[in-house]
Design a protein around this motif. Structure first.
Motif, PDB file in Angstrom:
ATOM      1  N   TYR A 604       0.853  -1.199   0.000  1.00  0.00           N
ATOM      2  CA  TYR A 604       0.000   0.000   0.000  1.00  0.00           C
ATOM      3  C   TYR A 604       0.888   1.248   0.000  1.00  0.00           C
ATOM      4  CZ  TYR A 604      -3.056  -3.809   1.264  1.00  0.00           C
ATOM      5  OH  TYR A 604      -3.718  -5.013   1.272  1.00  0.00           O
ATOM      6  N   LYS A 608      -0.168   4.859  -4.645  1.00  0.00           N
ATOM      7  CA  LYS A 608      -1.556   4.406  -4.761  1.00  0.00           C
ATOM      8  C   LYS A 608      -2.543   5.531  -4.439  1.00  0.00           C
ATOM      9  CE  LYS A 608      -0.348   0.120  -5.656  1.00  0.00           C
ATOM     10  NZ  LYS A 608      -0.497  -0.956  -4.663  1.00  0.00           N
ATOM     11  N   SER A 616      -7.582   1.453  -4.988  1.00  0.00           N
ATOM     12  CA  SER A 616      -6.257   1.197  -4.428  1.00  0.00           C
ATOM     13  C   SER A 616      -5.981   2.272  -3.382  1.00  0.00           C
ATOM     14  CB  SER A 616      -5.197   1.223  -5.529  1.00  0.00           C
ATOM     15  OG  SER A 616      -5.075   2.519  -6.080  1.00  0.00           O
TER      16      SER A 616
END
Length: 726
Positions: A604, A608, A616
């Motif tokens: 992550y 994103k 995302s």
């Protein structure tokens, strides 16, 4: 660059640098005292046809792939119809001239030659036989290789200021450039040498002299084979060449006509080839054929010098053992592929003071296939008009040096200099150690890649097939009149491999068409004492691809000037001379921009949060408040509104995040824009929160500091959007 068995698909200073000046149509280098001049020390002086008196028509400048002017020196030339003339003012004492020219496909003819108004008995033949090459298997290539070279001994001496004119006779001729040279008298036969004529070679060129050359080589082991003035025809290549010197009377006098001179996979070495010409009959590029001056190995401690190499596929395609080879003071013209390629295992090879013109692929290349090229160098070479791929290309290798070269007028699918991890095939040795790129001058270098409508910079660092982890030091560089960018950092295979450890120190950039830095890969580079004038669009294009692959950090080492602005829209390519357009007030300024964070969890990553995909997300390190996310918008903007998002899925429970908004114009000094407060994210209302920024806010770097989250012990954003409108 190409392989004999596999096809290569071309793809995608301050005061210490050499200065290029176009004076009276002559390309020269002027070196400040602190640094050597870039390029080779040449025995001739070139004069551009467009600077000469003419009754013909000047064409260009033109940078469009597939046009005649785009392949010309200076991107300009002079077209002569029958009876029209171009008259050069001789720049130096000379008794010979070489002319770069083009005639229409399928035609041949001649140019009448006049010296100070008097017609010479000899004319200069011109032909399209070696031009108009098609390489349909190379994606993005078009018919190319329009020009050719023809030379003539004038039979008299001319002085600076004299006039030499060329008049088209029966066919249209486009004249590009004339090289004027004072050719020394033919050399004498060395004592104790074995003449090829004594072994039956025919200096008239009528008979086949292949066996005579072989017999002379066998008889002269440890000594010298002498090639007297004349024309010699070889019908097959030479092998078993070792412990011998092959020497001619000079490249204007001793001429060997063959399309394959030396072809051998190994040699004991100590081969020295010098002072004659090898002129072939290669009219197309066939990568499975070894139609090269040298194909394979000369062995250790060998040399090639004083040669005129023309009309072959490649000049030298070197494999096997060539330790400590020296290639110097040669001319390599009109090859359908590479000029010189060190195709792996090159150790201590030095290629210096050569002149290369009109190559159909990389003019000078190192390709570390099977084993790395190590401790080898391209130094003080002059490269002009490679019409497909790069002027100089380094594909992998260890401790490589590219120093004091002059590269001009690259055309399609390439840069002036490329430092790359593009492997083409395995086993490949990526860049390692220290790659030194020093003192080079690039003029009108860089091109448009038609496969992606993608500009390629004058100097390109490319993590095509793997990350660049070598130290790449780029120093004392001059880049003039690049049609697109000056420095490009890219992962050309589209996989987003990073470019690390790049230092650009001491560069002068003049009249670059679009940007000074074109950053399309994640990674980092430090710039120090890089000055730019006449920038076409903006200082920096910083848009790594893929969009969520990471950011490219430009570290300001001090002394930089003239390129502080950043292209504002990653969805479009800047066009030459376009200038940085005013941003659309409804455009999300953060989308696709470089993003960093104090930490991230698993996959992550910060990118994103700016990839345009609300599903995302970035998640900070857990249980470690406060955490922050920073987005570089590229330029300072009067941002008035932020939209913060989490994934819209109902699986995300409602939560409140406590956020402080900070801003900076320089990336170092941050001030609070909106103080700490809680923002509610609820899937029932789209899982978004809007933050209004006060009037007067002006920032380039947007930082969101998260100190609490009621739904998870970390900062979380799926999108951070920034707008000019309230």
């Amino acid at each position: 660059m190409h392989s004999s068995s596999n096809l290569r698909y071309v793809r995608r200073m301050p005061a210490v640098g050499a200065v290029v000046a176009l004076a009276a149509g002559m390309l020269v280098t002027v070196a400040p005292a602190a640094h050597a001049a870039a390029g080779a020390t040449l025995p001739f002086t070139s004069v551009e046809a467009e600077s000469a008196a003419t009754t013909g028509t000047k064409i260009g400048p033109d940078y469009t792939q597939g046009t005649l002017a785009s392949e010309a020196s200076g991107r300009q030339a002079v077209r002569l119809s029958a009876g029209q003339r171009v008259e050069f003012t001789v720049p130096r004492a000379a008794n010979a001239v070489n002319v770069s020219y083009s005639v229409p496909d399928g035609q041949s003819g001649s140019l009448d030659v006049y010296v100070n108004g008097t017609k010479l008995a000899k004319s200069l033949p011109v032909t399209s036989t070696y031009s108009y090459v098609d390489t349909g298997w190379i994606t993005g290539s078009k018919t190319h290789h329009f020009f050719d070279n023809a030379r003539l001994l004038l039979g008299q001496n001319v002085q600076a200021g004299d006039k030499v004119a060329f008049v088209a006779t029966s066919t249209q001729v486009t004249v590009d450039v004339a090289d004027f040279e004072q050719v020394a008298a033919a050399g004498a036969q060395p004592s104790g040498s074995v003449s090829v004529v004594s072994k039956g070679a025919d200096p008239s060129g009528n008979g086949d002299s292949t066996q005579a050359f072989r017999d002379a080589i066998a008889a002269a082991q440890g000594g010298t084979v002498w090639i007297p003035p004349g024309d010699y025809r070889l019908t097959s290549s030479l092998g078993g060449v070792q412990n011998v010197t092959l020497q001619g009377a000079g490249s204007w006098y001793s001429v060997v006509h063959t399309s394959r001179f030396v072809d051998q996979s190994s040699s004991a070495g100590n081969v020295h080839i010098k002072d004659f010409a090898v002129i072939g009959e290669v009219t197309e590029r066939v990568d499975s054929s070894p139609d090269n001056f040298v194909n394979g190995s000369l062995g250790p401690n060998s040399s090639v010098s004083g040669m005129w190499i023309q009309h072959l596929k490649c000049g030298l395609w070197l494999t096997g053992t060539n330790d400590n080879l020296v290639v110097e003071n040669n001319r390599i013209l009109d090859t359908t592929a590479d000029g010189i390629n060190l195709n792996g295992t090159a150790r201590g090879v030095r290629v210096s003071n050569n002149f290369l013109r009109n190559q159909g692929d990389d003019s000078l290349a190192m390709w570390s296939l099977y084993a790395p090229d190590t401790n080898s160098s391209f130094e003080n070479n002059t490269v002009s008009q490679p019409n497909l791929a790069n002027g100089i290309a380094i594909y992998g290798g260890t401790d490589i040096t590219v120093r004091n070269n002059l590269v001009s007028d690259t055309n399609a699918l390439g840069s002036g200099i490329a430092i790359s991890n593009q492997k083409f095939m395995d086993p490949f040795s990526p860049l390692s150690g220290t790659i030194t790129v020093d003192g080079n001058t690039l003029v009108r270098a860089g091109a448009l890649n038609p496969n992606w409508n993608h500009p390629m910079g004058a100097l390109r660092v490319d993590s095509y097939d793997s990350a660049i982890n070598a130290t790449v030091n780029i120093t004392n560089t001059t880049i003039s009149d690049s049609p697109y960018s000056a420095f490009e950092f890219v992962s050309g295979g589209g996989q987003g491999y990073p470019v690390h450890n790049v230092n650009v120190t001491g560069a002068t950039v003049r009249n670059t068409g679009t940007v000074v830095v074109q950053a399309e890969a994640q990674g980092a580079a430090t710039f120090k004492n890089v000055t730019a004038t006449g920038v076409g669009a903006a200082g920096v294009y910083n848009c790594p691809y893929p969009a969520n692959s990471g950011s490219f950090a430009l570290t300001d080492g001090g002394g930089n000037s003239g390129w502080s602005s950043t292209w504002s829209d990653c969805s479009t390519w800047p066009q030459p001379g376009q200038g940085n357009p005013a941003p659309d007030p409804d455009r999300n300024l953060a989308k696709g921009r470089p993003a960093t964070a104090t930490g991230s969890q698993d996959v992550y990553t910060p990118g994103k949060a700016v990839d345009g995909d609300a599903n995302s997300y970035w998640e900070s390190a857990n249980n470690a408040f406060p955490q922050s996310l920073t987005v570089d918008l590229g330029s300072s903007y009067a941002v008035r509104r932020l939209v913060l998002k989490l994934p819209p899925s109902s699986a995300w429970g409602a939560r409140t995040q406590t956020v402080t908004v900070l801003g900076s114009t320089d990336g170092s000094n941050y001030s609070t824009v909106v103080g700490s407060q809680g923002y509610r994210f609820d899937p029932a209302t789209g899982n978004t929160a809007t933050v209004s920024l006060p009037s007067g806010t002006n920032l380039r770097y947007l930082r969101l500091s998260v100190s609490a989250n009621t739904g998870w012990p970390a900062g979380q954003f799926s999108e951070v959007e920034a707008y000019l409108t309230s």
